[in-house]
Write an enzyme that holds these catalytic residues in place. Structure first.
Site, PDB file in Angstrom:
ATOM      1  N   LEU A  34       0.841  -1.201   0.000  1.00 15.94           N
ATOM      2  CA  LEU A  34       0.000   0.000   0.000  1.00 15.94           C
ATOM      3  C   LEU A  34       0.876   1.251   0.000  1.00 15.94           C
ATOM      4  O   LEU A  34       0.680   2.168  -0.790  1.00 15.94           O
ATOM      5  CB  LEU A  34      -0.919  -0.013   1.229  1.00 15.94           C
ATOM      6  CG  LEU A  34      -1.844   1.193   1.420  1.00 15.94           C
ATOM      7  CD1 LEU A  34      -2.888   1.259   0.299  1.00 15.94           C
ATOM      8  CD2 LEU A  34      -2.540   1.137   2.787  1.00 15.94           C
ATOM      9  N   GLU A  41       1.798  -0.138   9.953  1.00 17.88           N
ATOM     10  CA  GLU A  41       0.345  -0.365   9.859  1.00 17.88           C
ATOM     11  C   GLU A  41      -0.449   0.767  10.511  1.00 17.88           C
ATOM     12  O   GLU A  41      -1.452   0.547  11.188  1.00 17.88           O
ATOM     13  CB  GLU A  41      -0.041  -1.733  10.433  1.00 17.88           C
ATOM     14  CG  GLU A  41       0.538  -2.865   9.583  1.00 17.88           C
ATOM     15  CD  GLU A  41      -0.114  -4.208   9.805  1.00 17.88           C
ATOM     16  OE1 GLU A  41      -1.312  -4.250  10.093  1.00 17.88           O
ATOM     17  OE2 GLU A  41       0.590  -5.219   9.686  1.00 17.88           O
TER      18      GLU A  41
END
Length: 386
Positions: free
Chosen positions: A132, A370
């Site tokens: 991502l 994260e």
């Protein structure tokens, strides 16, 4: 008292105990003897990851029909904690493989995709990566520059991803790329891309402060042609999928944080009973005893938050706020505990002959990866202010 929708069982199940015993034995045999050797060399032990697959830890949450262990988040959290007490790098890699790449295919893949990839990932035959983040878009994932343009039955992908766990060694990656307008939450799509696909290759491997045995590298796309059948879900759903994956992933990082904190605390507790100053063990001095009391209390609270989030996830309940709370608190606790552990060891804590300097280096990633602590506070505040 903040209203809560959980009432999880504080007693440990027999399955959890079995997992803890199995992971503890595995870590002592295959991991502990090599911790500093791997750290110094930045060596990612693919063979150990494959061995983890043999005992079911590379597909903890994957149903048995797809080759997984078919267990719950309770066992998953317990396994990550035990691995991370010995080597946080291995805990991180196991968690990223399970919750990100494997988890994304499990949650959003069609039946054909699940049957093709999950058995390979869940058994550890293949290592998974998930992309991502980009060089210019960390917290602002919606501003990504990597694009996919439709060309008949194929998509042509150009750009790069960075800070990707298993970027070099991964056999397959799930990547989220832009298929629409920049900044549009429905302008991104997710693809499964296998290693060896023309135009898809690994770039620079990062030279890191900590977590050095967990590989982190760039993924580069140069006119990489991917068939439409490799898209996960529908066009435009990639970002929404990624946010849901990160909800569960944050439980993994909370568990990783608890494991690091426990490892550092247990080392400091043992040392404090053995180190004698002024005629008595330093654990008998109130300054040290109070440090240990605070460390133990904070670890207990972090673990309870983590299992609370796991309970909600197991029961199909929304976990966005609770996962963020667990990740935020546990990650910041592990930094505090590792810091105090070094302090308790004194000068020895600053050397590589004792374990706490590595926990001190490894712990910081937990407040960044994260979703940073700042992003967790954003997620929590938005949820409580609705």
């Amino acid at each position: 008292m903040i209203e809560t929708k959980s009432s999880f069982d504080l007693s440990m199940s027999e399955t959890q105990r079995m997992i803890i015993d199995a992971v503890r034995d595995f870590a002592e045999k295959y991991i502990r003897p090599h911790v500093m050797e791997w750290d110094e060399a930045q060596h990612f032990p693919v063979d150990v990851m494959q061995k983890l697959g043999e005992i079911g830890l590379m597909g903890v949450l994957v149903p048995e029909e797809y080759g997984g262990a078919g267990l719950t988040y309770d066992e998953y959290v317990a396994a990550i904690i035990e691995l991370s007490k010995v080597d946080p790098s291995i805990g991180l890699s196991m968690a990223a493989h399970n919750s990100l790449c494997t988890g994304h295919i499990l949650q959003f893949g069609n039946e054909e995709q699940k049957r093709k990839y999950l058995p390979l990932l869940a058994t550890g035959q293949w290592i998974g990566a998930w992309g991502l983040t980009e060089a210019g878009t960390g917290s602002d994932a919606g501003g990504m520059n990597t694009t996919a343009v439709r060309d008949g039955d194929y998509w042509v992908i150009n750009g790069s991803k960075n800070f990707i766990t298993h970027g070099k060694s991964g056999n397959v990656a799930v990547v989220i790329v832009r298929t629409g307008e920049k900044g549009d939450s429905h302008g991104m799509s997710a693809f499964i891309i296998e290693k060896g696909t023309p135009g898809f290759y690994a770039g620079k491997k990062e030279n890191k402060l900590g977590m050095r045995a967990s590989e982190t590298a760039e993924l580069i796309f140069d006119n990489c042609r991917v068939h439409h059948s490799q898209m996960l879900g529908n066009e435009g759903e990639g970002f929404i999928q990624a946010m849901k994956i990160l909800d569960g992933g944050r439980i993994s990082i909370a568990a990783l944080s608890v494991g690091i904190a426990k490892g550092a605390y247990e080392a400091a507790l043992k040392y404090s009973k053995e180190r004698v100053q002024f005629g008595k063990p330093i654990s008998q001095f109130q300054a040290i005893a109070f440090k240990l009391a605070d460390m133990a209390t904070q670890i207990e609270a972090a673990e309870l938050l983590t299992y609370n989030a796991a309970y909600l996830k197991n029961n199909g309940m929304k976990v966005t706020k609770e996962g963020a709370m667990a990740k935020l608190y546990a990650s910041e606790v592990c930094v505090r505990v590792a810091n105090e552990a070094v302090q308790i060891f004194g000068g020895y804590g600053f050397t590589k002959d004792f374990p706490v300097e590595k926990y001190y280096r490894d712990c910081k990633l937990c407040t960044i990866g994260e979703g940073t602590s700042e992003i967790q506070r954003l997620v929590i505040s938005r949820n409580i202010l609705k």
